[in-house]
Design a protein around this motif. Sequence first.
Motif, PDB file in Angstrom:
ATOM      1  N   ASN A  57      -6.840 -15.157 -32.579  1.00  0.00           N
ATOM      2  CA  ASN A  57      -7.699 -14.421 -31.930  1.00  0.00           C
ATOM      3  C   ASN A  57      -6.405 -13.438 -31.521  1.00  0.00           C
ATOM      4  N   SER A  58      -5.360 -12.789 -32.603  1.00  0.00           N
ATOM      5  CA  SER A  58      -4.735 -11.991 -32.412  1.00  0.00           C
ATOM      6  C   SER A  58      -3.273 -12.643 -33.397  1.00  0.00           C
ATOM      7  N   ARG A  60      -5.918  -7.216 -32.028  1.00  0.00           N
ATOM      8  CA  ARG A  60      -6.876  -8.333 -31.965  1.00  0.00           C
ATOM      9  C   ARG A  60      -8.305  -8.437 -32.927  1.00  0.00           C
ATOM     10  N   ALA A 116     -10.669  -9.135 -32.912  1.00  0.00           N
ATOM     11  CA  ALA A 116     -11.942  -8.841 -32.033  1.00  0.00           C
ATOM     12  C   ALA A 116     -12.412  -7.505 -32.008  1.00  0.00           C
ATOM     13  N   ARG A 135      -4.228 -18.527 -31.838  1.00  0.00           N
ATOM     14  CA  ARG A 135      -5.612 -18.647 -30.986  1.00  0.00           C
ATOM     15  C   ARG A 135      -6.554 -17.877 -29.807  1.00  0.00           C
ATOM     16  N   LYS A 136      -5.136 -18.161 -28.791  1.00  0.00           N
ATOM     17  CA  LYS A 136      -5.285 -17.748 -27.224  1.00  0.00           C
ATOM     18  C   LYS A 136      -6.090 -16.628 -27.405  1.00  0.00           C
ATOM     19  N   SER A 137      -6.922 -16.206 -26.028  1.00  0.00           N
ATOM     20  CA  SER A 137      -7.402 -14.748 -25.838  1.00  0.00           C
ATOM     21  C   SER A 137      -5.675 -14.059 -25.110  1.00  0.00           C
ATOM     22  N   PHE A 158      -3.167  -8.308 -23.410  1.00  0.00           N
ATOM     23  CA  PHE A 158      -3.333  -7.877 -25.037  1.00  0.00           C
ATOM     24  C   PHE A 158      -2.235  -7.282 -24.598  1.00  0.00           C
ATOM     25  N   CYS A 207       0.921  -8.798 -26.133  1.00  0.00           N
ATOM     26  CA  CYS A 207       1.128  -9.226 -27.407  1.00  0.00           C
ATOM     27  C   CYS A 207       2.241  -9.158 -28.226  1.00  0.00           C
TER      28      CYS A 207
END
Length: 125
Positions: free
Chosen positions: A30-31, A50, A52, A98-100, A103, A106
């Motif tokens: 994810n990040s 990130r 996405a 993998r976690k959302s 942000f 982060c």
Amino acid sequence: QVQLVESGGGLVQPGGSLRLSCAASGLDYNSIGWFRQAPGKEREGISCIRRADSMTRYVGSVRGRFTISRDKAKNTVYLQMGSLEPEDTAVYFCAATRKSLIFSSCLSNSQYDYWGQGTQVTVSS
């Protein structure tokens, strides 16, 4: 098997540039974050991205000098470092989760589950 492999470190003169790479395999992250640890100091989060939407974040000491980016096809994240200073000397690590994330968090070590082995960056004349 999850692997993060950093490369691109080395010796550079003050004012010079380096590009670090973090190749991720076995992982839909994810990040990804970049961290560094200088001798006798705690590990510091310096940048993150990130997957996405390629949103990025930087710690103040590197903002404007370092740029994080990613190559989707190669599943690789880069850290372009410019205007390097002796104070940038450290072992640089990439880390992935993998976690959302929220942000804004982060750059925190605790957010990441997978770590690379690190690459040494030395800035010296």
